[in-house]
Design a protein around this motif. Structure first.
Motif, PDB file in Angstrom:
ATOM      1  N   SER A   1      26.598  20.015  38.860  1.00 29.13           N
ATOM      2  CA  SER A   1      26.884  18.622  38.550  1.00 29.13           C
ATOM      3  C   SER A   1      27.971  18.101  39.497  1.00 29.13           C
ATOM      4  N   MET A   2      28.725  17.120  39.069  1.00 26.94           N
ATOM      5  CA  MET A   2      29.780  16.502  39.873  1.00 26.94           C
ATOM      6  C   MET A   2      30.994  16.233  38.992  1.00 26.94           C
ATOM      7  N   PRO A   3      32.175  15.998  39.579  1.00 27.23           N
ATOM      8  CA  PRO A   3      33.365  15.738  38.764  1.00 27.23           C
ATOM      9  C   PRO A   3      33.241  14.444  37.955  1.00 27.23           C
ATOM     10  N   GLN A   4      33.647  14.513  36.711  1.00 25.73           N
ATOM     11  CA  GLN A   4      33.759  13.350  35.833  1.00 25.73           C
ATOM     12  C   GLN A   4      32.524  12.447  35.890  1.00 25.73           C
ATOM     13  N   PRO A   5      31.328  12.969  35.662  1.00 30.03           N
ATOM     14  CA  PRO A   5      30.127  12.147  35.864  1.00 30.03           C
ATOM     15  C   PRO A   5      30.031  10.937  34.946  1.00 30.03           C
ATOM     16  N   LYS A   6      30.670  10.997  33.789  1.00 25.48           N
ATOM     17  CA  LYS A   6      30.518   9.886  32.855  1.00 25.48           C
ATOM     18  C   LYS A   6      31.476   8.737  33.123  1.00 25.48           C
ATOM     19  N   SER A   7      32.512   8.977  33.927  1.00 26.32           N
ATOM     20  CA  SER A   7      33.420   7.887  34.277  1.00 26.32           C
ATOM     21  C   SER A   7      33.373   7.552  35.762  1.00 26.32           C
ATOM     22  N   SER A   8      32.622   8.320  36.526  1.00 27.67           N
ATOM     23  CA  SER A   8      32.564   8.126  37.971  1.00 27.67           C
ATOM     24  C   SER A   8      31.912   6.797  38.325  1.00 27.67           C
ATOM     25  N   THR A   9      32.360   6.218  39.445  1.00 23.54           N
ATOM     26  CA  THR A   9      31.736   4.998  39.956  1.00 23.54           C
ATOM     27  C   THR A   9      30.741   5.287  41.080  1.00 23.54           C
TER      28      THR A   9
ATOM     29  N   LEU B   1      28.465  23.412  36.306  1.00 22.17           N
ATOM     30  CA  LEU B   1      29.439  23.550  37.385  1.00 22.17           C
ATOM     31  C   LEU B   1      29.625  22.177  38.018  1.00 22.17           C
ATOM     32  N   ARG B   2      30.746  21.545  37.715  1.00 14.39           N
ATOM     33  CA  ARG B   2      31.025  20.217  38.275  1.00 14.39           C
ATOM     34  C   ARG B   2      31.667  20.393  39.655  1.00 14.39           C
ATOM     35  N   ASN B   3      30.811  20.394  40.663  1.00 17.16           N
ATOM     36  CA  ASN B   3      31.234  20.695  42.025  1.00 17.16           C
ATOM     37  C   ASN B   3      31.897  19.502  42.702  1.00 17.16           C
TER      38      ASN B   3
ATOM     39  N   TYR C   1      32.701  23.840  33.852  1.00 20.40           N
ATOM     40  CA  TYR C   1      33.792  24.119  34.787  1.00 20.40           C
ATOM     41  C   TYR C   1      33.817  23.033  35.860  1.00 20.40           C
ATOM     42  N   THR C   2      35.014  22.739  36.339  1.00 23.24           N
ATOM     43  CA  THR C   2      35.174  21.830  37.478  1.00 23.24           C
ATOM     44  C   THR C   2      35.682  22.645  38.652  1.00 23.24           C
TER      45      THR C   2
END
Length: 298
Positions: free
Chosen positions: A111-119, A144-146, A202-203
């Motif tokens: 996944s990616m960092p903070q996907p629910k608040s990301s712009t 895995l929030r890469n 995990y991030t």
């Protein structure tokens, strides 16, 4: 252990390194590894060393249950359909459903960092996939929030250098905790080959967070060439990319990385990578030195 471990996107840049680490870093027997790709012919070398190669086309959901059959632990590498709104989330949901149907015991997702608040404009794809995992009947999963790859510089830096070292950015003073792609591959391989059960997130970040200007200074020092960040509004950044020949929708996606950075969504440094792998992530300065010639176009 004889658990079967499947890697999707095994012919891609990240997938290739995951399989490499399974075989050569972690010593997993080739007979336990399943490499999936929509282009299985590209994996003939792996097939030759005993890895099972299967066809899996995320645009054809009917191929997935057969590809996943007999698999215990599965790594779902997020697909590259960022230029087709909604396509990637459909692909990922189909993969989660196929994993359920095939009896997969544990699914690992990039996944990616903070996907629910990301712009970032494709963040809803990752948030939606995480939601699909949470709602699934899978016995276990790991997200895995890469953070972004150092290797993204191979795409952006040539244009910067061609423009006399001018790096147009709308990221402001936002920081990025970037990490080497190979480190992320090792982390994914370690979790995939491990025995972790249950549900975990995990991030995975690098060991330091740098502004775009700090990155530029480090690059300039290693290459011995001037690299200067030129602040621009995001609208100007989009216009510049379109003027350089990029399609408008892609330019909007790339510009959203900068707005996300400016908002502080990719500056979190965590210890999750070291907790998983037992080693520190590569330092940006060391990575630059190791790839200096390629970054300079030599």
């Amino acid at each position: 252990m004889s658990q079967q471990l499947l890697v999707t996107g095994a012919s891609g840049a990240l997938g290739q390194r995951v399989v490499h680490h399974l075989l050569h870093t972690l010593g997993v027997a080739p007979s336990r590894i399943v490499a999936a790709s929509r282009h299985p012919s590209a994996l003939s070398a792996l097939a030759g060393c005993g890895v099972r190669v299967v066809a899996a086309d995320f645009d054809d959901a009917d191929t997935l249950p057969k590809a996943f059959e007999g698999v215990d632990r599965l790594l779902l590498i997020s697909t590259d359909a960022i230029d087709r709104p909604g396509a990637r989330l459909r692909q990922h949901r189909a993969a989660v459903a196929a994993a359920e149907a095939a009896g997969v015991r544990h699914l690992v997702y990039t996944s990616m960092p903070q996907p629910k608040s990301s712009t970032v404009l494709f963040a809803p794809d990752h948030a939606g996939t995480e939601d699909a995992l949470a709602a699934s009947r899978l016995p276990g999963w790991t997200v895995l929030r890469n953070h972004w790859y150092f290797e993204n510089l191979f795409m952006s830096l040539p244009g910067v250098l061609a423009a006399g070292g001018r790096w147009f950015s709308a990221a402001g003073d936002g920081k990025l905790a970037n990490i080497a792609r190979d480190d992320l591959a090792l982390a994914a391989a370690t979790v995939l080959a491990g025995s972790e059960a249950g549900r975990h997130t995990y991030t995975l970040s690098g060991g330091q967070a740098l502004t775009t200007a700090e990155q530029a200074a480090a690059i300039a020092q290693v290459l011995g060439r001037p690299v200067e960040v030129i602040p621009v509004p995001v609208e100007g950044l989009v216009q510049g990319m379109v003027g350089a020949g990029l399609p408008g929708p892609l330019a909007q996606v790339l510009a959203s990385f900068d707005t996300n950075t400016a908002a502080g969504h990719v500056g979190q440094v965590t210890g999750d990578y070291q907790a998983i792998t037992g080693r520190a992530p590569q330092r940006f300065a060391d990575w630059l030195q190791a790839h200096r010639q390629a970054l300079a176009g030599q």
